[in-house]
Enzyme design. Structure first.
Site, PDB file in Angstrom:
ATOM      1  N   PRO A  87       0.813  -1.229   0.000  1.00 12.33           N
ATOM      2  CA  PRO A  87       0.000   0.000   0.000  1.00 12.33           C
ATOM      3  C   PRO A  87       0.843   1.275   0.000  1.00 12.33           C
ATOM      4  O   PRO A  87       0.337   2.346  -0.305  1.00 12.33           O
ATOM      5  CB  PRO A  87      -0.843  -0.114   1.277  1.00 12.33           C
ATOM      6  CG  PRO A  87      -0.320  -1.262   2.041  1.00 12.33           C
ATOM      7  CD  PRO A  87       0.506  -2.099   1.127  1.00 12.33           C
ATOM      8  N   GLU A 115       2.733  -7.671   8.437  1.00 12.86           N
ATOM      9  CA  GLU A 115       2.946  -6.217   8.489  1.00 12.86           C
ATOM     10  C   GLU A 115       3.908  -5.723   7.411  1.00 12.86           C
ATOM     11  O   GLU A 115       4.114  -4.525   7.261  1.00 12.86           O
ATOM     12  CB  GLU A 115       3.455  -5.814   9.880  1.00 12.86           C
ATOM     13  CG  GLU A 115       2.420  -5.981  10.983  1.00 12.86           C
ATOM     14  CD  GLU A 115       1.137  -5.188  10.713  1.00 12.86           C
ATOM     15  OE1 GLU A 115       1.226  -3.962  10.528  1.00 12.86           O
ATOM     16  OE2 GLU A 115       0.056  -5.808  10.698  1.00 12.86           O
ATOM     17  N   ARG A 153      -4.069  -6.220 -20.605  1.00 13.84           N
ATOM     18  CA  ARG A 153      -4.985  -5.608 -21.574  1.00 13.84           C
ATOM     19  C   ARG A 153      -4.263  -4.785 -22.625  1.00 13.84           C
ATOM     20  O   ARG A 153      -4.790  -4.557 -23.704  1.00 13.84           O
ATOM     21  CB  ARG A 153      -6.002  -4.691 -20.874  1.00 13.84           C
ATOM     22  CG  ARG A 153      -6.964  -5.411 -19.961  1.00 13.84           C
ATOM     23  CD  ARG A 153      -7.927  -4.454 -19.287  1.00 13.84           C
ATOM     24  NE  ARG A 153      -8.877  -3.885 -20.221  1.00 13.84           N
ATOM     25  CZ  ARG A 153      -8.818  -2.662 -20.727  1.00 13.84           C
ATOM     26  NH1 ARG A 153      -7.856  -1.850 -20.369  1.00 13.84           N
ATOM     27  NH2 ARG A 153      -9.710  -2.254 -21.578  1.00 13.84           N
ATOM     28  N   ASP A 168     -12.715   1.379 -24.492  1.00 10.14           N
ATOM     29  CA  ASP A 168     -13.848   0.963 -23.684  1.00 10.14           C
ATOM     30  C   ASP A 168     -14.190   2.097 -22.718  1.00 10.14           C
ATOM     31  O   ASP A 168     -13.508   3.119 -22.683  1.00 10.14           O
ATOM     32  CB  ASP A 168     -13.575  -0.353 -22.948  1.00 10.14           C
ATOM     33  CG  ASP A 168     -12.456  -0.236 -21.958  1.00 10.14           C
ATOM     34  OD1 ASP A 168     -12.166   0.889 -21.518  1.00 10.14           O
ATOM     35  OD2 ASP A 168     -11.883  -1.275 -21.617  1.00 10.14           O
TER      36      ASP A 168
HETATM   37 CL1  6GU Z   1      -0.232  -3.650  -3.409  1.00 12.47          CL
HETATM   38  N1  6GU Z   1      -0.921  -4.521  -1.012  1.00 12.47           N
HETATM   39  C1  6GU Z   1      -1.676  -4.471   0.098  1.00 12.47           C
HETATM   40  N2  6GU Z   1      -1.441  -5.363   1.070  1.00 12.47           N
HETATM   41  N3  6GU Z   1      -2.640  -3.606   0.300  1.00 12.47           N
HETATM   42  C2  6GU Z   1      -2.863  -2.745  -0.693  1.00 12.47           C
HETATM   43  C3  6GU Z   1      -2.136  -2.723  -1.887  1.00 12.47           C
HETATM   44  C4  6GU Z   1      -1.147  -3.644  -2.013  1.00 12.47           C
HETATM   45  N4  6GU Z   1      -2.595  -1.728  -2.665  1.00 12.47           N
HETATM   46  C5  6GU Z   1      -3.573  -1.171  -1.980  1.00 12.47           C
HETATM   47  N5  6GU Z   1      -3.743  -1.760  -0.793  1.00 12.47           N
END
Ligand code: 6GU
Length: 215
Positions: A87, A115, A153, A168
């Site tokens: 994330p 984690e 894609r 699209d």
């Molecule tokens: Cl790539 N991994 C995780 N664990 N959570 C996420 C993500 C990735 N992208 C958004 N949330």
């Protein structure tokens, strides 16, 4: 395009990539997707891949040994960038997916759990970090599938005709353009009619209607 995915849950990917467009693209040799079970690289006798963080704190981290061995082994098969799914990574967008497809013949996708992973692996072996949005998933596997799908894609031949990768509704929207309403059979559903002009066969009028009804 070749994708190698390192994960502790290889089966999570197989049902999605085994159906529909991605399945056909693999059969036609347009893309290759290989999964690698991280646990198989663990030298621990219980195939452990996680441990507690130095400095304390909640949760577990993925230990460096299995990650190092898995990544270095997979790098022999795939010369593309090592992409860590997290994330904290750069946000995946329509434009970034297209760029990934155009600038790489292959990539290694590393799925984190717990984690996170030991920082030394990030420093030593990770080339790029990618996130799929501002939310936290329980692991990188869903995100890796999103990357594979969005990037594939843009590979010529994966979609029926190359125009559809851009044309699209999503491509139009991300391109700043609008999209008109779509209808298919039946002509009347629960009492709701398809606009008459769309069934008229008058292509000039249909085009005018569509331009007037962009949303
Ligand atoms: Cl790539 N991994 C995780 N664990 N959570 C996420 C993500 C990735 N992208 C958004 N949330």
């Amino acid at each position: 395009m070749r994708f190698d995915v390192i994960t502790i849950f290889p089966e999570m990917l197989s049902s999605y990539i085994g159906e529909s467009i991605l399945s056909r693209a693999q059969k036609e040799g347009l893309i290759e997707i290989h999964t690698h079970d991280l646990r198989k690289y663990s030298k621990d006798r219980h195939q452990k891949v996680d441990d507690t963080p130095y400095g304390g704190g909640a949760g577990m981290l993925m230990t460096p040994q299995p990650l190092y061995d898995a990544i270095t082994a997979v790098k022999k098969l795939n010369k593309g960038p090592v992409v860590f799914m997290t994330p904290q990574g750069q946000k995946l967008t329509h434009t970034r997916a297209k760029r990934l497809a155009r600038t790489n013949d292959s990539m290694i996708l590393l799925c984190g759990r717990y984690e996170g992973i030991d920082q030394r692996i990030r420093d030593m072996l990770v080339d790029m970090e990618v996130s799929i949005g501002d939310f936290v998933l329980t692991g990188g596997e869903l995100a890796a599938m999103v990357v594979i799908d969005a990037v594939s894609r843009f590979i010529p031949g994966v979609l029926g005709d190359m125009d559809s990768a851009e044309d699209d509704s999503f491509g139009r929207r991300f391109g700043g353009k609008k999209e008109y309403p779509h209808y298919t059979k039946p002509a009347i559903f629960k009492g709701m009619q398809v606009p008459e002009v769309l069934r008229s066969g008058n292509h000039a009028e249909i085009e005018k209607w569509r331009m007037r009804n962009l949303k």
